[in-house]
Design a protein around this motif. Sequence first.
Motif, PDB file in Angstrom:
ATOM      1  N   ASP A 168      -2.249  15.273   5.190  1.00  0.00           N
ATOM      2  CA  ASP A 168      -0.814  14.338   4.889  1.00  0.00           C
ATOM      3  C   ASP A 168      -1.378  13.059   4.482  1.00  0.00           C
ATOM      4  OD1 ASP A 168       0.324  16.836   5.115  1.00  0.00           O
ATOM      5  OD2 ASP A 168       0.947  16.435   7.091  1.00  0.00           O
ATOM      6  N   SER A 181      -3.244  12.512   1.324  1.00  0.00           N
ATOM      7  CA  SER A 181      -2.589  12.913  -0.165  1.00  0.00           C
ATOM      8  C   SER A 181      -1.258  12.163  -0.397  1.00  0.00           C
ATOM      9  CB  SER A 181      -1.991  14.624   0.028  1.00  0.00           C
ATOM     10  OG  SER A 181      -1.006  14.630   1.055  1.00  0.00           O
ATOM     11  N   SER A 182      -0.691  11.627   0.604  1.00  0.00           N
ATOM     12  CA  SER A 182       0.390  10.596   0.277  1.00  0.00           C
ATOM     13  C   SER A 182      -0.254   9.147  -0.307  1.00  0.00           C
ATOM     14  CB  SER A 182       1.146  10.523   1.549  1.00  0.00           C
ATOM     15  OG  SER A 182       0.502   9.688   2.506  1.00  0.00           O
ATOM     16  N   ARG A 227      -4.326  18.720   9.535  1.00  0.00           N
ATOM     17  CA  ARG A 227      -3.011  18.491   8.935  1.00  0.00           C
ATOM     18  C   ARG A 227      -2.524  17.035   8.803  1.00  0.00           C
ATOM     19  NH1 ARG A 227      -1.331  22.958  11.335  1.00  0.00           N
ATOM     20  NH2 ARG A 227      -0.357  21.672  13.282  1.00  0.00           N
ATOM     21  N   TRP A 228      -2.988  16.150   9.632  1.00  0.00           N
ATOM     22  CA  TRP A 228      -2.737  14.828   9.977  1.00  0.00           C
ATOM     23  C   TRP A 228      -3.340  13.963   8.719  1.00  0.00           C
ATOM     24  CZ3 TRP A 228      -5.465  10.447  10.379  1.00  0.00           C
ATOM     25  CH2 TRP A 228      -5.096   9.193  10.444  1.00  0.00           C
TER      26      TRP A 228
END
Length: 164
Positions: free
Chosen positions: A18, A21-22, A14-15
């Motif tokens: 995120d 993608s950011s 998840r990290w």
Amino acid sequence: AQGGVAVSSDELRRWLRDRFSSRDQRLQKRKARLRSLQERLARRGGEKGNDEAGCLDRALLHMRSEKPYLASELTLKDLAAGIGTKANALSRALNAELGMGFSDFVNHFRIEEALRIMSGDDRDDWDVIDVCFETGFNSLSSFYRVFKMHTGLTPAEFQRGRGR
């Protein structure tokens, strides 16, 4: 984990998702702003202004017409002198109008040139290393990194996809 915090593989995934993608979203926003400014410049015919937008317009016009980004030793000071402004004014304009620094700005034009070369009729005459140095990069590793950041593909993957 010894001396550290235990992190599950799901949390790590998840990290990473995120984080990457950011970064990709920020890059896409920057590219969209640059395209928008380039379109505005084309409509305005390269009018010269003294504000940040005018400074940026002159920089875009200079980059397209003179192609100073092909020189691997291009500096912010050199580009600013080429458009008749101060380096700090150009830097402010890049940050305020595009949300990017000088190297990202220059690398955008270098990658666009690399894509033009690698998509051209004589693309079979070009090796990746030739494209790298022809477009102003100093090293193959930085060329690969920036190319992949802008296109999502490595230069070799891009060439294979183009029928090479």
